[in-house]
Motif scaffolding. Structure first.
Motif, PDB file in Angstrom:
ATOM      1  N   THR A   1       0.845  -1.202   0.000  1.00  0.00           N
ATOM      2  CA  THR A   1       0.000   0.000   0.000  1.00  0.00           C
ATOM      3  C   THR A   1       0.875   1.245   0.000  1.00  0.00           C
ATOM      4  O   THR A   1       2.049   1.202   0.335  1.00  0.00           O
ATOM      5  CB  THR A   1      -0.921   0.050   1.239  1.00  0.00           C
ATOM      6  N   ILE A   2       0.242   2.331  -0.364  1.00  0.00           N
ATOM      7  CA  ILE A   2       0.887   3.641  -0.307  1.00  0.00           C
ATOM      8  C   ILE A   2      -0.035   4.558   0.502  1.00  0.00           C
ATOM      9  O   ILE A   2      -1.248   4.570   0.294  1.00  0.00           O
ATOM     10  CB  ILE A   2       1.181   4.214  -1.717  1.00  0.00           C
TER      11      ILE A   2
ATOM     12  N   GLU B   1       4.013  11.100   0.753  1.00  0.00           N
ATOM     13  CA  GLU B   1       3.723   9.697   0.462  1.00  0.00           C
ATOM     14  C   GLU B   1       4.692   8.833   1.244  1.00  0.00           C
ATOM     15  O   GLU B   1       5.853   9.197   1.426  1.00  0.00           O
ATOM     16  CB  GLU B   1       3.891   9.401  -1.024  1.00  0.00           C
TER      17      GLU B   1
ATOM     18  N   ALA C   1       5.169   4.318   2.682  1.00  0.00           N
ATOM     19  CA  ALA C   1       4.647   2.952   2.707  1.00  0.00           C
ATOM     20  C   ALA C   1       3.814   2.673   3.952  1.00  0.00           C
ATOM     21  O   ALA C   1       2.995   1.763   3.956  1.00  0.00           O
ATOM     22  CB  ALA C   1       5.805   1.954   2.626  1.00  0.00           C
TER      23      ALA C   1
ATOM     24  N   SER D   1      -0.879  -0.264  -3.954  1.00  0.00           N
ATOM     25  CA  SER D   1       0.117   0.151  -4.952  1.00  0.00           C
ATOM     26  C   SER D   1      -0.270  -0.328  -6.346  1.00  0.00           C
ATOM     27  O   SER D   1      -0.060   0.382  -7.327  1.00  0.00           O
ATOM     28  CB  SER D   1       1.493  -0.399  -4.574  1.00  0.00           C
TER      29      SER D   1
ATOM     30  N   ASP E   1       2.252   1.577  -9.026  1.00  0.00           N
ATOM     31  CA  ASP E   1       3.593   1.429  -8.430  1.00  0.00           C
ATOM     32  C   ASP E   1       3.995  -0.022  -8.362  1.00  0.00           C
ATOM     33  O   ASP E   1       3.283  -0.918  -8.250  1.00  0.00           O
ATOM     34  CB  ASP E   1       3.637   2.013  -7.014  1.00  0.00           C
TER      35      ASP E   1
END
Length: 87
Positions: A6-7, A49, A51, A82, A87
């Motif tokens: 995830t971001i 941003e 993680a 992501s 990403d």
């Protein structure tokens, strides 16, 4: 349940003393994954941003301790997979 990458995307407002605004802007520009989106004499809007949410909180705590910074407050946080954002 799977462990998907995830971001975490967050916006924050950094309140500064006007005489320190430019040096705070320079320091923000040097941070990874931080973008300045708006500024005036006393307030700077940033987007960050990371993680993990904890990284964002730690970054804001660091910013709040800088000379000339009165406060650094998260306004919004969103979590995306992501894979959904490329990403």
């Amino acid at each position: 349940m799977t462990d998907e990458a995830t971001i975490h995307i967050s916006s924050a407002v950094v309140s500064v003393l006007p005489k320190h605004r430019d040096e705070v802007l320079q320091a923000l520009a040097a941070l990874p994954e931080v973008e300045v989106h708006q500024r005036d004499a006393r307030k700077i809007v940033i987007v960050m941003e990371a993680a993990e949410s904890g990284i964002l909180g730690a970054r804001l705590a660091e910013i709040a301790c800088w000379q000339g910074v009165l406060s650094a407050n998260m306004v919004f946080e969103q979590v995306e997979r992501s894979a959904d954002i490329g990403d």
